[in-house]
Design an enzyme around this catalytic site. Structure first.
Site, PDB file in Angstrom:
ATOM      1  N   THR A 262       0.827  -1.203   0.000  1.00 16.19           N
ATOM      2  CA  THR A 262       0.000   0.000   0.000  1.00 16.19           C
ATOM      3  C   THR A 262       0.862   1.255   0.000  1.00 16.19           C
ATOM      4  OG1 THR A 262      -1.662  -1.250   1.221  1.00 16.19           O
ATOM      5  CG2 THR A 262      -1.930   1.134   1.181  1.00 16.19           C
TER       6      THR A 262
ATOM      7  N   TYR B  85       4.518 -12.925   4.687  1.00 16.25           N
ATOM      8  CA  TYR B  85       3.413 -12.280   3.972  1.00 16.25           C
ATOM      9  C   TYR B  85       3.092 -13.114   2.748  1.00 16.25           C
ATOM     10  CZ  TYR B  85       0.912  -8.450   1.524  1.00 16.25           C
ATOM     11  OH  TYR B  85      -0.003  -7.679   0.848  1.00 16.25           O
TER      12      TYR B  85
ATOM     13  N   LYS C 203       0.980 -12.825   7.632  1.00 17.55           N
ATOM     14  CA  LYS C 203      -0.131 -12.046   7.082  1.00 17.55           C
ATOM     15  C   LYS C 203      -0.707 -12.873   5.942  1.00 17.55           C
ATOM     16  CE  LYS C 203      -1.241  -7.832   4.489  1.00 17.55           C
ATOM     17  NZ  LYS C 203      -0.689  -6.613   3.845  1.00 17.55           N
TER      18      LYS C 203
END
Length: 305
Positions: free
Chosen positions: A50, A138, A167
């Site tokens: 992001t 992740y 994650k």
């Protein structure tokens, strides 16, 4: 429950990196960070997907991490993005993030290469061995083309004591059960999908690494806190309140929509770095409608509360 686990519990905001005329807009960034902390988030994640990490220079990334640490001033955990699709570069990013003062690291699976599970294990062992910080794996197959199998996660936790979390952003709640079966309840699990936060929590996740929290931090924090207190009715209401907003954040590739929403809220500009471009005019108008409905619903919810 360990102190480390408690530090990973709650909402971790996957921060955008605001730009202005090609450079990082630090004034906007500072205000965004403070807004998150005031809303009660548990952690901040600079320099992730992001945050457009792929188009940040190493110096920019390190400066953003150090700035976030300084702004947080120990009030929340700072988990820095530190991944690449080259193991040597990943190790360098890990070391620079630690030097910048990060509390923990979020390391994405290598993208484009599509390594085998043996390759993933070797990659993560090299990265984790280069730092003393806690590491969150992740897994995001939609962007990377490969996911971390539960057995690989378990193997890595045994080989590297500082690999403590994952994650999970594959959009499959059943993965939580498989991960817990393979790695045990010592594995800290975050939902990487805002729309799946509630089902993930119900299956054993303890936090959310959230894109939506850039726009709606109080509501995301409220959802997790309500669930933790056993108030599932309120948690469900908040899940439903943010549902359209969550869908809106992904009408184009992240972080285009979230940057558009923040621009509509006068919190940061919509500028992105190529090859990413701002959302289309049509989608910007659509997001304006979504944001207006969300703000009205959120205000009404607070009045009822």
């Amino acid at each position: 429950m360990t102190d480390l686990t408690e530090r990973f519990r709650g909402i971790f905001t996957a921060l955008i990196t605001p730009f202005k005329d090609g450079a990082i807009d630090y004034a906007a960034y500072d205000a965004l960070v403070e807004r998150q902390i005031e809303a009660g988030v548990a952690g901040l994640v600079p320099v992730g997907t992001t945050g457009e990490a792929a188009t940040l220079s190493d110096d920019e990334a390190e400066a953003l991490i150090a700035r976030t640490v300084r702004l947080a001033a120990g009030r929340v955990l700072v988990m820095a993005g530190a991944g690449a699709n080259d193991t040597k570069k990943t190790v360098e990013k890990v070391q620079r993030a630690e030097a910048a003062g990060a509390d923990a690291l979020l390391i994405v699976t290598p993208y484009y290469n599509k390594p085998t599970q043996a390759g993933l294990a070797a990659h993560y062992k090299a990265a984790a061995s280069a730092t003393r910080l806690p590491v969150m794996l992740y897994s995001v197959p939609g962007r990377c083309g490969v996911e971390i199998e539960p057995e690989t996660c378990a193997t890595l936790m045994k080989a590297c004591p500082n690999i403590v979390a994952i994650k999970e952003a594959g959009g499959a709640p059943e993965r939580i059960t498989r991960l817990r079966a393979a790695a045990g309840d010592a594995l800290i699990i975050h939902s990487g999908d805002d729309g799946l936060a509630l089902p993930f929590l119900s299956l054993g996740a303890i936090g959310v690494t959230s894109v939506v929290a850039n726009v709606a931090p109080r509501e995301m924090v409220g959802l997790v806190n309500a669930f933790r207190k056993g108030d599932t009715a309120t948690a469900l209401k908040l899940h439903e309140l943010i549902a359209e907003l969550t869908d809106g954040m992904f009408i184009e590739s992240n972080p285009g929509p979230v940057k558009a929403a923040l621009a509509l809220s006068n919190l940061a500009g919509p500028e992105m770095r190529l090859p990413m471009v701002p959302v289309s005019d049509a989608n910007r108008d659509r997001l304006a409608g979504i944001l207006g409905r969300f703000n009205s619903a959120a205000s009404a919810f607070q009045e009822i509360r």
